[in-house]
Every structure is written in structure tokens, then in C-alpha cells.
Design a protein around this motif. Structure first.
Motif, mmCIF file in Angstrom:
data_model
loop_
_atom_site.group_PDB
_atom_site.id
_atom_site.type_symbol
_atom_site.label_atom_id
_atom_site.label_comp_id
_atom_site.label_asym_id
_atom_site.label_seq_id
_atom_site.Cartn_x
_atom_site.Cartn_y
_atom_site.Cartn_z
ATOM 1 N N ARG A 836 -12.638 -8.547 35.027
ATOM 2 C CA ARG A 836 -12.043 -7.668 36.041
ATOM 3 C C ARG A 836 -12.563 -6.254 35.851
ATOM 4 N N ASN A 837 -12.776 -5.554 36.950
ATOM 5 C CA ASN A 837 -13.250 -4.159 36.854
ATOM 6 C C ASN A 837 -12.264 -3.153 37.444
ATOM 7 N N GLY A 838 -11.035 -3.596 37.682
ATOM 8 C CA GLY A 838 -10.025 -2.698 38.255
ATOM 9 C C GLY A 838 -9.986 -2.734 39.762
ATOM 10 N N ARG A 839 -11.053 -3.252 40.368
ATOM 11 C CA ARG A 839 -11.091 -3.447 41.827
ATOM 12 C C ARG A 839 -11.190 -4.935 42.167
ATOM 13 N N ASN A 840 -12.129 -5.589 41.497
ATOM 14 C CA ASN A 840 -12.393 -6.993 41.796
ATOM 15 C C ASN A 840 -12.297 -7.851 40.545
ATOM 16 N N PHE A 841 -11.893 -9.067 40.779
ATOM 17 C CA PHE A 841 -11.922 -10.089 39.750
ATOM 18 C C PHE A 841 -13.180 -10.914 39.996
ATOM 19 N N GLY A 842 -13.938 -11.180 38.947
ATOM 20 C CA GLY A 842 -15.171 -11.939 39.119
ATOM 21 C C GLY A 842 -15.199 -13.187 38.263
ATOM 22 N N THR A 859 -2.465 -6.897 40.264
ATOM 23 C CA THR A 859 -1.835 -6.000 39.295
ATOM 24 C C THR A 859 -0.900 -6.812 38.412
ATOM 25 N N PRO A 860 -0.940 -6.613 37.106
ATOM 26 C CA PRO A 860 -0.124 -7.445 36.203
ATOM 27 C C PRO A 860 1.374 -7.310 36.457
ATOM 28 N N ASP A 861 2.090 -8.394 36.169
ATOM 29 C CA ASP A 861 3.553 -8.380 36.101
ATOM 30 C C ASP A 861 3.927 -8.389 34.625
ATOM 31 N N ASN A 874 -2.247 0.423 36.735
ATOM 32 C CA ASN A 874 -3.589 0.229 37.285
ATOM 33 C C ASN A 874 -3.773 -1.257 37.568
ATOM 34 N N PRO A 875 -4.508 -1.616 38.607
ATOM 35 C CA PRO A 875 -4.845 -3.038 38.784
ATOM 36 C C PRO A 875 -5.557 -3.571 37.538
ATOM 37 N N ASP A 876 -5.510 -4.875 37.372
ATOM 38 C CA ASP A 876 -6.003 -5.505 36.149
ATOM 39 C C ASP A 876 -7.468 -5.143 35.895
ATOM 40 N N ILE A 877 -7.797 -4.997 34.607
ATOM 41 C CA ILE A 877 -9.123 -4.477 34.260
ATOM 42 C C ILE A 877 -9.538 -5.016 32.899
ATOM 43 N N GLY A 878 -10.837 -5.250 32.711
ATOM 44 C CA GLY A 878 -11.374 -5.585 31.398
ATOM 45 C C GLY A 878 -12.067 -6.930 31.333
#
Length: 999
Positions: A836-842, A859-861, A874-878
Motif C-alpha cells: 500500500r502507498n497511502g493511495r492505492n493498494f497493489g 483506512t484501518p479499523d 491516514n489511509p493504509d500504507i506500507g
């Protein structure tokens, strides 16, 4: 006003929802309401009923849609209470029944390995695909489901025939196999009569009369109403007849059919004449004048049963079976009065229409929409017709439509007789008679007040052993003033007598069959086995169908079916094609075999630019699929500023921003250069990275080291404190660990650390404390022996001791080395990257190499630290989802019960539920990493995009929650679901790569 509630992924079969609709509709304040699944067909029904809303339009076939019209919004709460109560009652009943439930074909076969029949009561639009799966598994198919296309029926019946199997249906409501009643069926004694019928209520009427006459039925094979059409050519009928001819316990064969195509009738008749056993046949609509050869031709369903019992008992067949009926009607109804037939059974309605039309010379059956006969005021209605049942229960289950029609017709001064059938048995209303009696009494009272005669004439199709009690049903009707006969034909005759018309039946003699007989084929092994054993049935759909199976000694498992791929027909077609290709499974085994057999060793810690050549330029690596700086979210942008300052490319934040925004710095995904990075994943040339080598083939992977907690670069912080720590890691931590690792011969075996730590409560994403301590235990002796300053030794050991998550970055590099080794086999449907890059999940998959398939990230729960909420997240990232890619992290939630509350997943039972759910989308278990809390099953291995798209279950990822603003840092922890669209895109692309046509 319309109020809509959507219950996502809450599938229930249509009958349950129809009954629930009835319950909701009676609540005070409800003007009208409907509860259905969100299929396209059901959306049309909502629209036609004036209940369509925008929310309805957005529902999927797996969503339960509740629409209520009410003037009081508080009524909706009462409706939802009733919905919850009804669904909870179903759940409790299911548990008390003790029926095994499964969610897929694989589990169904494992639960019932001897299964030889699949019973379908699912929406017809999906039935053909599932029937084909059953046939491919070597099972006979019994399809209560209707609305299967004629082309599909022909194709599937041909396939069944070629495999030596029977496809009973579609639209087959009734059957008996080896004395076990199936679907809407009555309880009859086993005997030496077997039936093949293209009619459900035809079977019920004939078998119940046989029972009352002292006979018994061993098999009743339903074929579906179109089997004797010119298109289908009686495929199931003929295969069943051949099987019964060679079935020793069967002495008499009965064939029941609605009007067949002439050429098909001739073909079937030739087969019947070639049998060694006597046959009774009724082709509804025909009025035979003779029996022919070996085949006794009946006019009514009652006569069919009577002839069959005489043959079964060795009695001579009579020329005429017409018996006197009671009562004698002294004064027929006056001219102008008519008969109205309100039938729940389609075949019984057809028989009534035929007999009335013949007796009154009305010119045969005159069918219009919803009517079997409508001529000169005489009306026979099949209330089971689609026009009456769209979005509503069948009249055998629900009395509502008949109650309304009784009220309507009883007020009509021209109505003299109302004809009714009451069909008992499994699946039918528990007490239809007493559901109708109050309305019948009202009608009698109304007629009396109007000073006119009105008769109700009924037949009860059932036996004394049916759940509803045949004798009580008859008695209650008679007590209410209804004239009750023992068969539908006799009830019609009585109605005609009341009208002043006596029914006459011609006597029949037997004439020879003039055409050539044929040599009979040998029965298939599959049909022979079916007819000579007690059925083991996988039940897809209406759960109550399991009751009769279990009650009469059959074995069954409940398949909690729901539309695959969210009901998307394009995706279903692709899945069906892919799932038939054995080579894909073979490819997947090779891919996951490489993951399983990987030998990751931690070899070194080096500067990133020494192993990643691209970093010798002005380049930064980032997490996730490709992204522009301008599109990055706050934490990743903050990390970029920090990296620029750390590298000395800029002296101030403003200078760093100028370079980043001007394009002076190039960005590359970590995954493109054998690396991974946590959160923002920002990696620059002078940052130290761990080097993990997969010793199977030398594949190496890299990841920056964990900075600890607090203000850290990975969350977007870039203060001097952050830069100083990065410099210390570059100048002290990295070199010390490098020197220590070089003293360990062959490197540090990571598999051993993982295997130990997973038994100690780590899942390797949110919880790494055990693995971090094991790593500390292994590395500390090597550090102590180094010829370096004691202050450095102390600093490094203290840092490792207090950094609980230090092993996460090692695990990320380990996972990357595993998937990159596996990705060298560019075949199959195994997920090889999730990020994930904060915008898209790949995601990337084995069969599509380096191609990315992306969708907006979620975005995580979870749980938030004091002072923060979801609004700050922040939307999911990493890149850390690489751990889930290899089956740990959120995929192994059950291994870390201590972390479940921290990520908001509840307690241990919730963790177990999550892992069991994740098992549904994976190919296998990894025996290297055994989980004690999961009965020592290995961690999961091989996420299969086919399973993800088919089930709609997406991988769960354990994750830290970053503040959306750079530098604030971690504000909580939770779980996040991968977006389904990534996997759907990958599936379509993979299908296209194989040359599969995609609509």
C-alpha cells in the motif's frame, strides 16, 4: 415514505426471506415492505412494487435488502428488531439441528466423502454453474431451482448422460430416492413401484394415493417439466427408465408427464414398450381410449395410482376405475354459476382444467397469464405461477394469495364452487388447512347473508405420516363445511356434479403395440449405484430440505451457498473456466512449494546503495505500487523530507521541498529493486538495510531497520532527533550488526526464529516481541565478542532490547526473499505481492509477473491512542503487508491472541474466526510454522485470487495506524481489508492472458 436498510454479505435463501417479509408486513405501521437479496431480478421486483430506492440500486447479490414503506420512521427500528429475531431463531435452530454446514464444494466433499447427490434450491441464474460443478464431481444433481435456461438444461443433461449421472430438474420440486423423501415430498411407504415424472405435484398426488391404497414407492425420479420437450428429448426420463428396468426391487414403473412433444412421446413410448416390466403412463392432456402393449395409459393421476397398485399386487387391471363419489347432489346449481379453482399445485391445476374443459366441452385448456383455464366464467388458477410468486412464497408455503383470491371469488355472485387443493408433506405450510378455514367460514357467512349457495370442494394431497397429519386436515376441513374428496380428480368430479354435470370415463382395453421394439442399453454404474443405495446429499440452499433426508436415514451436509464473485456473471464465467484447468492448480503448487521450501538467512547489514545500484543516484524508494510525489499522503511526504535531509541533499525543509516538488528526485517502488519498506517505506542510499538471502537460489531481499517508537521517519517525522537516530543507525547500529552477523557461520537461520516465535504468540506484523528477543538472544553473544568500544555494544544491545518490533523489518525482508524466489515461476494465480502507498493498494500474482493491479486503499479499523480518532487516520500504507502475503500477520491472527484486542479484533474466538476465514482463500498450510493455538496447523500459504474473488473474502492485514499529517506518528493499531477490486482486475487480466473471452 420508503426506508431502506442494507445488510452487507448477509445471504439467506429466498423462502426464509419471503417468510420474513410476511412477518414484517404484519407489524403495526408498515404500509408495505419487502426483504430480498440484491440480485438484478429482485431489484426489478422492488421497482415493480414501488419499493425501489437508490440504496437498492447499489446492493449486491450477497446483500440483504430491507425496504419498508411507513409514515413513522420509528417503525423501521421495530422492523429491524423482527429481522434480527427471525435470523437469530434460524441460527439457533441450525445449531440445535446439529447439521454440518460448509461454505464450499471442497469442504462439502470432505464432510460427506460418499456424497452422490447435490440438491439445489438456489437462484436459477446461478444454478447451471453449480450443477455443472456437481456433475464434474461425479454427483447426480437434483435441481429444485428453476429459471435455468433451456440451452443450459440441454447441455447439462447431455453432460450428465455422458458421465452416467442423472440431472433431476431443473424445476424439480419432488423426489424419492431409496425411500428417502427429497424437497416437497410426502411420507410414503417403500414398495415395489417406482416413478419417473416431469411433475412435482403429479408425483405427490400419485404417491399419496398409492400409499392410501396399500401400495409403496421406492423411487420417484423427478425430471423437470421440460424434459420431454423437443429440445431436451427426455434425456433424464430415458436414463431413469433404463435404470428402473434393471432395478430388481422395482416391479412396476410409472411415468408421469405434462403434454410431451409428439416425437419425444413416440421415442419414450418405444422405450417403454421394450421393457420387461409393466408400465403405467399418463400424458396429462391426453384422453386415452385404450392401453397399448406393455403400457397402461391412464387419464387421471388417481387412475394412474390405481392401475399401479393393482399391477404391484398382482391384480388384473380393470377396464374402468371410475368409482362412485359422495355426496349425491339433489339440486344442482342454477345456470350461470361457475367453478373457480385456486390451486397451489400446477399439475393438479392442469388436471382440474383438463377434466372441466372435457366435461363441459370448453375446447381444451385455454391458458392466459396465471390461468390454466379461463373460459365462459370457469377459471382454474395455478397460484404457483411466477406471476403470483415473484418475490413472494409459494402458495404451498404461504396462504396469503389464496386467502385474497377466496375473498375475491366468494363475493362474485356467479361463483358456485371454489375448488381447492391442500398439499401436505415436507416443505409445505405446517397447517395450511387452519390457515384457510377462517376465510372459508367468512365466505360461507357472506354467501348465506346474500341468500346464495356456495360450495367449497377440496382434496388433500398427503398421508397419515406427513408432518401436518392428513386425517386431522381432512377432519378440520369437513368440520368447516368443506366437501373433501380423496383425490383431485374426485374433487373435480364432485364440483361438476354440483354444477349438474356427471363425469364419464371410457373403459379401456389393451391393444397391441405395432411398432418395432429396441434393444435396451445397460444402466450406467452411476445410476445403478444411486438406485441401489441410500442417498448422501449435499444440500445447497433451503436448509429445511435436510429434515426429511435425515428423518429417513439419508446422510446430508448443508452447503451455506451464496453467489460467488458477488453474483458478477463475467467473473463467474472466468472462475468456472479457470477452475476447470488442472494445470493452474499444478502451477500454484509449484509456486507455493517455493515459498514453503525457502531457506531465508539473515546475512548482513549494509548501506542500501551498496546492494541497490539505483540508490547511487538522487533516488528514493517508497512503499507500495508506483506513485508520484504530488499524490503521496502526509506521512510519506514527511518521510521524503527526512530522507533528503539525512542524505544531505538539502540543508532545510524548504530546500528539500523544492527538490521533491520540482522532480529533481526520482522515486522507485521498493518492490522494483528487491526491497521492502515499512509505512512510507522511504529508503535512501546511505540508510542501512538488512540483507536476507534465500539459500534455495541466492535470491536476496532488503529492508531498512526498525527505528523504534516515537518520532520516526517511517511515520513521516523529520526533526533533528529523527535525523540523528538515522545517522546513529548508519554509523553504529548497522556496522555493529554487520560485524556480528559475519561471525555467525552461514548467517542467522530465520525459519528457526519464526518457528519458535510463532509458538510464543507472535504473528510477525503487529507482534514481534518473541522473535525480537530470540534475535537478541542469538546476536548478543556475537556482539559481545566484537573488538569494538563497549559503549557501542551497550548502545546496540539496549536499542535491540527495547525495540519490540525490531524483527518486523527482518520478517519483511524474509517474506520478500520468499516471494521473489517464488515469483520466478510466472504461472498460476498465487498472490506474490500485497502492498500500500497511502493511495492505492497493489497486488501482483505469479502468473502475471511484475504487473500491478491496484485499487483505492482502505483506512484501518482499530483502536486509537488517547486523543485520536478515525478522523485523524491516514489511509493504509506500507510494504509490511508482504508478511500477510506469505501467510503470517493478519492471516495468522490466531497465533497472537495477545494482540487481538490491541488491533480491535476482539478476543481469542474472534482471532480464530479471522484465521479460519483466511483459510478459505488460501491453498495450503505451511508446515514449517506450526501454530499451537490452531491445533498445531501450520500458518497459511498461497493466497489464491480465484478463491478471493469467488468468496468475496479479502486478506486481513494487521497494521499500525499513522496520523494523516507528517511527523505525528503512530496513533493506533488495527486491521484493514485489501480491496476486492485488485483481485478482480488480476483475475480478468490473467484470464485474458490465457485467451479466455471476457465479456
Amino acid at each position: 415514505m420508503l426506508h431502506t436498510v442494507i445488510k452487507p454479505n448477509s445471504y439467506q435463501d429466498s423462502i426464509n426471506l419471503m417468510l420474513l417479509t410476511n412477518a414484517v408486513s404484519t407489524l403495526p405501521g408498515v404500509i408495505q415492505g419487502s426483504i430480498m437479496m440484491g440480485t438484478e431480478a429482485n431489484k426489478d421486483i422492488f421497482n415493480n412494487a414501488g419499493l425501489y430506492t437508490n440504496e437498492v440500486g447499489g446492493a449486491t447479490p450477497n446483500d440483504m435488502v430491507i425496504v419498508v414503506e411507513t409514515a413513522d420512521a420509528t417503525v423501521v427500528d421495530k422492523v429491524m428488531e423482527e429481522v434480527d429475531r427471525f435470523l437469530n431463531d434460524l441460527s439457533v435452530k441450525k445449531k440445535s439441528d446439529g447439521i454440518k454446514s460448509v461454505k464450499n464444494w471442497k469442504d462439502a466433499k470432505e464432510q460427506l466423502p460418499d456424497a452422490n447427490v447435490a440438491l439445489f434450491s438456489i437462484p436459477g441464474i446461478y444454478a447451471a454453474d453449480e450443477i455443472e460443478k456437481a456433475l464434474d464431481e461425479g454427483m447426480h444433481a437434483f435441481s429444485f431451482s428453476d429459471n435455468v435456461s433451456l440451452d443450459d438444461e440441454v447441455r447439462l443433461k447431455k453432460k450428465a448422460h455422458e458421465k452416467g449421472l442423472l440431472l433431476m430438474g431443473p424445476d424439480c420440486g419432488t423426489g424419492i430416492i431409496s425411500g428417502v423423501p427429497i424437497a416437497f415430498t410426502n411420507v410414503v411407504k417403500p414398495g415395489n413401484i417406482s416413478i419417473v415424472a416431469a411433475s412435482g405435484t403429479g408425483i405427490q398426488e400419485v404417491t399419496t394415493i398409492i400409499e392410501r391404497l396399500g401400495g409403496g414407492v421406492i423411487h420417484a425420479i423427478g425430471t423437470g417439466g421440460r424434459d420431454l420437450s423437443s429440445a431436451v428429448k427426455a434425456i433424464t426420463t430415458k436414463d431413469a427408465i433404463i435404470g428402473l428396468e434393471q432395478h430388481d426391487p422395482t416391479d412396476v414403473i410409472v411415468v408421469i408427464s405434462k403434454p410431451p412433444a409428439k416425437e419425444v412421446r413416440d421415442d419414450v413410448m418405444q422405450l417403454l414398450q421394450s421393457l420387461s416390466k409393466p408400465v403405467v403412463a399418463i400424458f396429462l392432456g391426453e384422453r386415452p381410449e385404450n392401453h397399448e402393449g406393455n403400457v397402461y395409459l391412464a387419464h387421471t393421476l388417481e387412475e394412474t395410482a390405481q392401475i399401479a397398485v393393482d399391477l404391484a399386487q398382482g391384480n388384473q387391471v380393470k377396464a374402468n376405475y371410475l368409482e362412485e363419489i359422495q355426496p349425491i347432489v339433489e339440486k344442482p346449481l342454477e345456470k350461470g354459476k361457475t367453478v373457480k379453482g385456486l390451486y397451489s399445485g400446477g399439475t393438479l391445476a392442469n388436471e382440474a382444467g383438463m377434466l372441466i374443459s372435457e366435461a363441459l366441452e370448453l375446447g381444451g385448456l385455454i391458458k392466459t397469464e396465471g390461468y390454466i383455464l379461463k373460459a365462459n366464467g370457469f377459471e382454474i388458477m395455478d397460484l404457483g405461477d411466477d406471476i403470483y410468486t415473484q418475490g413472494k412464497p409459494h402458495p404451498m408455503i404461504d396462504p396469503d394469495v389464496r386467502i385474497r383470491k377466496i375473498k375475491e371469488y366468494s363475493k362474485d355472485a356467479n361463483t358456485g364452487v371454489i375448488l381447492l387443493d391442500v398439499v401436505l408433506g415436507y416443505g409445505s405450510h405446517p397447517d395450511m388447512v387452519n390457515a384457510l378455514i377462517p376465510t372459508i367460514k367468512e365466505a360461507f357467512t357472506q354467501a348465506k347473508n346474500d341468500n346464495r349457495r356456495l360450495y367449497f370442494v377440496a382434496s388433500v394431497c398427503g398421508t397419515k405420516d406427513d408432518p401436518q397429519d392428513y386425517n386431522k386436515s381432512v377432519s378440520d376441513l369437513k368440520e368447516a363445511g368443506v366437501l373433501v374428496e380423496t383425490s383431485n380428480a374426485r374433487a373435480v368430479r364432485l364440483a361438476l356434479r354440483i354444477m349438474g354435470k356427471e363425469f364419464v370415463e371410457v373403459s379401456k382395453q389393451t391393444v397391441p403395440y405395432e411398432k418395432e421394439k429396441i434393444s435396451l442399453p445397460v444402466v450406467s454404474a452411476g445410476v445403478d449405484a444411486l438406485l441401489n443405495s441410500t442417498p448422501s446429499i449435499i444440500n445447497l440452499g433451503i436448509e429445511s430440505f435436510t429434515e426429511s433426508i435425515l428423518a429417513f436415514g439419508g446422510a446430508t451436509v448443508q452447503f451455506d451457498w451464496r453467489p460467488v464473485a458477488g453474483g458478477n456473471r463475467t467473473l463467474i464465467k472466468i472462475l468456472n473456466d479457470l477452475n476447470r484447468r488442472a494445470e493452474i492448480d499444478q502451477s500454484n503448487e509449484k509456486v507455493i512449494g517455493r515459498m514453503r521450501d525457502s531457506q531465508p538467512f539473515l546475512m548482513d547489514v549494509v548501506s542500501a546503495k551498496s546492494v541497490i545500484p539505483e540508490l547511487n543516484e538522487k533516488v528514493l524508494l517508497h512503499a507500495g505500487p508506483p506513485i508520484l510525489y504530488s499524490e503521496m499522503t502526509g506521512p510519506m511526504k514527511g518521510s521524503c523530507i527526512g530522507a533528503v535531509l539525512f542524505e544531505g541533499w538539502a540543508a532545510t525543509e524548504d530546500e528539500a521541498l523544492d527538490q521533491l516538488e520540482s522532480g529533481a528526485i526520482r522515486f522507485i517502488p521498493c518492490h522494483h529493486v528487491n526491497a521492502v519498506g515499512p509505512m512510507g517505506g522511504i529508503t535512501s542510499g546511505n540508510m542501512p538495510v538488512v540483507v536476507v538471502e534465500n539459500k534455495q537460489d541466492g535470491t536476496s531481499a532488503y529492508c531498512i531497520m526498525n527505528e523504534g517508537i516515537g518520532k520516526v521517519l517511517r511515520f513521516g517525522a523529520y526533526s533533528q532527533e529523527v535525523i540523528d537516530r538515522l545517522s546513529w543507525m548508519q554509523n553504529v547500529l548497522g556496522p555493529v550488526l554487520s560485524k556480528a552477523l559475519k561471525t555467525i557461520d552461514g548467517g542467522l537461520n530465520i525459519n528457526v526464529i519464526i518457528a519458535k516465535a510463532i509458538t510464543m504468540g507472535d504473528e510477525f506484523h503487529q507482534r514481534n516481541i518473541a522473535a525480537s528477543l530470540i534475535f537478541l538472544k542469538e546476536i548478543t553473544p556475537a556482539i559481545i565478542q566484537l573488538d569494538i568500544e563497549d559503549t557501542q555494544k551497550k548502545e546496540v544491545i539496549e536499542f535491540l532490547a527495547k525495540t519490540d518490533q525490531f524483527f518486523l523489518n527482518i520478517m519483511m525482508a524474509t517474506s520478500k526473499s520468499m516471494v521473489d524466489y517464488a515469483r520466478k515461476i510466472q504461472e498460476g494465480t498465487v498472490v506474490t505481492t500485497m502492498t500500500r502507498n497511502g493511495r492505492n493498494f497493489g497486488v501482483r500474482i505469479s502468473g502475471m509477473g511484475d504487473e500491478w493491479f491496484t485499487a483505492p486503499v482502505n483506512t484501518p479499523d482499530g483502536l486509537y491512542f488517547t486523543g485520536y480518532s478515525a478522523a485523524d487516520a491516514n489511509p493504509d500504507i506500507g510494504d509490511s503487508a508482504i508478511t500477510e502475503t506469505v501467510g503470517v500477520g493478519g492471516m495468522a491472527m490466531v497465533a497472537a491472541p495477545g494482540v487481538t484486542r490491541f488491533v480491535g479484533a476482539g478476543g481469542f474466538e474472534d482471532a480464530l474466526r479471522v484465521s479460519n476465514e483466511m483459510e478459505e482463500i488460501c491453498i495450503a498450510h505451511n508446515p514449517n510454522f506450526s501454530i499451537p493455538t490452531w491445533d498445531f496447523n501450520g500458518s497459511l500459504l498461497g493466497i489464491d485470487i480465484r478463491k478471493v474473488v469467488e468468496t468475496g473474502i479479502t486478506p486481513v492485514i494487521n497494521t499500525g495506524i499513522a496520523h494523516k499529517e507528517a511527523g505525528v506518528g503512530q496513533i493506533g493499531a488495527g486491521t484493514v481489508r485489501a480491496p476486492l477490486a485488485c483481485f478482480e482486475k488480476a483475475l480478468i487480466a490473467y484470464a485474458l492472458s490465457l485467451g479466455i473471452a471476457v465479456e
